[in-house]
Design a protein around this motif. Sequence first.
Motif, PDB file in Angstrom:
ATOM      1  N   ASN A   4      71.410  32.988  18.066  1.00 51.79           N
ATOM      2  CA  ASN A   4      72.758  32.456  18.308  1.00 51.79           C
ATOM      3  C   ASN A   4      73.260  32.778  19.710  1.00 51.79           C
ATOM      4  O   ASN A   4      73.980  31.989  20.310  1.00 51.79           O
ATOM      5  CB  ASN A   4      73.744  32.945  17.245  1.00 51.79           C
ATOM      6  CG  ASN A   4      73.600  32.171  15.952  1.00 51.79           C
ATOM      7  OD1 ASN A   4      73.088  31.061  15.932  1.00 51.79           O
ATOM      8  ND2 ASN A   4      74.049  32.763  14.863  1.00 51.79           N
ATOM      9  N   ASP A   5      72.871  33.939  20.233  1.00 49.53           N
ATOM     10  CA  ASP A   5      73.230  34.291  21.607  1.00 49.53           C
ATOM     11  C   ASP A   5      72.558  33.328  22.584  1.00 49.53           C
ATOM     12  O   ASP A   5      73.187  32.837  23.522  1.00 49.53           O
ATOM     13  CB  ASP A   5      72.818  35.739  21.893  1.00 49.53           C
ATOM     14  CG  ASP A   5      73.303  36.240  23.237  1.00 49.53           C
ATOM     15  OD1 ASP A   5      74.346  35.755  23.731  1.00 49.53           O
ATOM     16  OD2 ASP A   5      72.647  37.137  23.804  1.00 49.53           O
ATOM     17  N   LYS A   7      71.600  30.272  21.935  1.00 44.91           N
ATOM     18  CA  LYS A   7      72.230  28.959  21.770  1.00 44.91           C
ATOM     19  C   LYS A   7      73.568  28.886  22.502  1.00 44.91           C
ATOM     20  O   LYS A   7      73.881  27.870  23.136  1.00 44.91           O
ATOM     21  CB  LYS A   7      72.397  28.636  20.273  1.00 44.91           C
ATOM     22  CG  LYS A   7      71.056  28.344  19.609  1.00 44.91           C
ATOM     23  CD  LYS A   7      71.155  28.241  18.111  1.00 44.91           C
ATOM     24  CE  LYS A   7      71.666  26.914  17.679  1.00 44.91           C
ATOM     25  NZ  LYS A   7      71.553  26.706  16.220  1.00 44.91           N
ATOM     26  N   ARG A   8      74.345  29.960  22.443  1.00 40.08           N
ATOM     27  CA  ARG A   8      75.614  29.993  23.188  1.00 40.08           C
ATOM     28  C   ARG A   8      75.359  29.872  24.682  1.00 40.08           C
ATOM     29  O   ARG A   8      76.051  29.142  25.387  1.00 40.08           O
ATOM     30  CB  ARG A   8      76.396  31.273  22.885  1.00 40.08           C
ATOM     31  CG  ARG A   8      77.160  31.234  21.581  1.00 40.08           C
ATOM     32  CD  ARG A   8      78.097  32.425  21.441  1.00 40.08           C
ATOM     33  NE  ARG A   8      77.398  33.700  21.432  1.00 40.08           N
ATOM     34  CZ  ARG A   8      76.871  34.272  20.344  1.00 40.08           C
ATOM     35  NH1 ARG A   8      76.957  33.672  19.173  1.00 40.08           N
ATOM     36  NH2 ARG A   8      76.271  35.435  20.431  1.00 40.08           N
ATOM     37  N   ARG A   9      74.366  30.587  25.185  1.00 41.81           N
ATOM     38  CA  ARG A   9      74.049  30.562  26.603  1.00 41.81           C
ATOM     39  C   ARG A   9      73.490  29.202  27.044  1.00 41.81           C
ATOM     40  O   ARG A   9      73.583  28.848  28.216  1.00 41.81           O
ATOM     41  CB  ARG A   9      73.065  31.673  26.945  1.00 41.81           C
ATOM     42  CG  ARG A   9      73.681  33.049  26.841  1.00 41.81           C
ATOM     43  CD  ARG A   9      72.624  34.145  26.945  1.00 41.81           C
ATOM     44  NE  ARG A   9      73.200  35.448  26.750  1.00 41.81           N
ATOM     45  CZ  ARG A   9      73.677  36.223  27.722  1.00 41.81           C
ATOM     46  NH1 ARG A   9      73.645  35.804  28.956  1.00 41.81           N
ATOM     47  NH2 ARG A   9      74.184  37.395  27.457  1.00 41.81           N
ATOM     48  N   SER A  11      74.630  26.437  25.701  1.00 44.18           N
ATOM     49  CA  SER A  11      75.721  25.520  25.318  1.00 44.18           C
ATOM     50  C   SER A  11      75.313  24.609  24.168  1.00 44.18           C
ATOM     51  O   SER A  11      75.636  23.420  24.149  1.00 44.18           O
ATOM     52  CB  SER A  11      76.166  24.681  26.525  1.00 44.18           C
ATOM     53  OG  SER A  11      76.669  25.510  27.540  1.00 44.18           O
ATOM     54  N   ALA A  13      75.436  23.946  19.979  1.00 42.40           N
ATOM     55  CA  ALA A  13      76.252  24.261  18.806  1.00 42.40           C
ATOM     56  C   ALA A  13      75.466  25.184  17.874  1.00 42.40           C
ATOM     57  O   ALA A  13      74.309  24.911  17.551  1.00 42.40           O
ATOM     58  CB  ALA A  13      76.644  22.986  18.076  1.00 42.40           C
ATOM     59  N   GLU A  14      76.089  26.286  17.487  1.00 40.62           N
ATOM     60  CA  GLU A  14      75.411  27.237  16.615  1.00 40.62           C
ATOM     61  C   GLU A  14      75.086  26.642  15.250  1.00 40.62           C
ATOM     62  O   GLU A  14      74.120  27.057  14.609  1.00 40.62           O
ATOM     63  CB  GLU A  14      76.244  28.500  16.462  1.00 40.62           C
ATOM     64  CG  GLU A  14      76.292  29.321  17.738  1.00 40.62           C
ATOM     65  CD  GLU A  14      77.075  30.606  17.590  1.00 40.62           C
ATOM     66  OE1 GLU A  14      76.917  31.286  16.557  1.00 40.62           O
ATOM     67  OE2 GLU A  14      77.844  30.915  18.508  1.00 40.62           O
TER      68      GLU A  14
END
Length: 106
Positions: A4-5, A7-9, A11, A13-14
Amino acid sequence: MELNDLKRRLSLAEDDTSKDDFLQVMLSDAIEMAQDYCNQDFMVDGQLKLPGGVKMAIVKLVKLAQTKPNLQSRSISGGVSETYFTADDLAVIKGDLAPYVKAVFC
């Protein structure tokens, strides 16, 4: 660094799990590459603790793995363009990792 980290980096969607298997494999491979290159495992008290610069390099490695070989950029209708990694990007990634490289004496 967890999926998830990453995916956030990136951009992403989790809740979009369509690429999770690929991303998890690439994340594991990129962490292993960073550990090998830096000659350290980044383990603290039995847990993986990656410095921010190493995380940035890992994200760049994953992005690099997603690009199409021999394609540096493309234009899409409506004036949108995408730029992909070039061979010089590996030098940038190595530069990101350089402060974390431990010397190995034989």
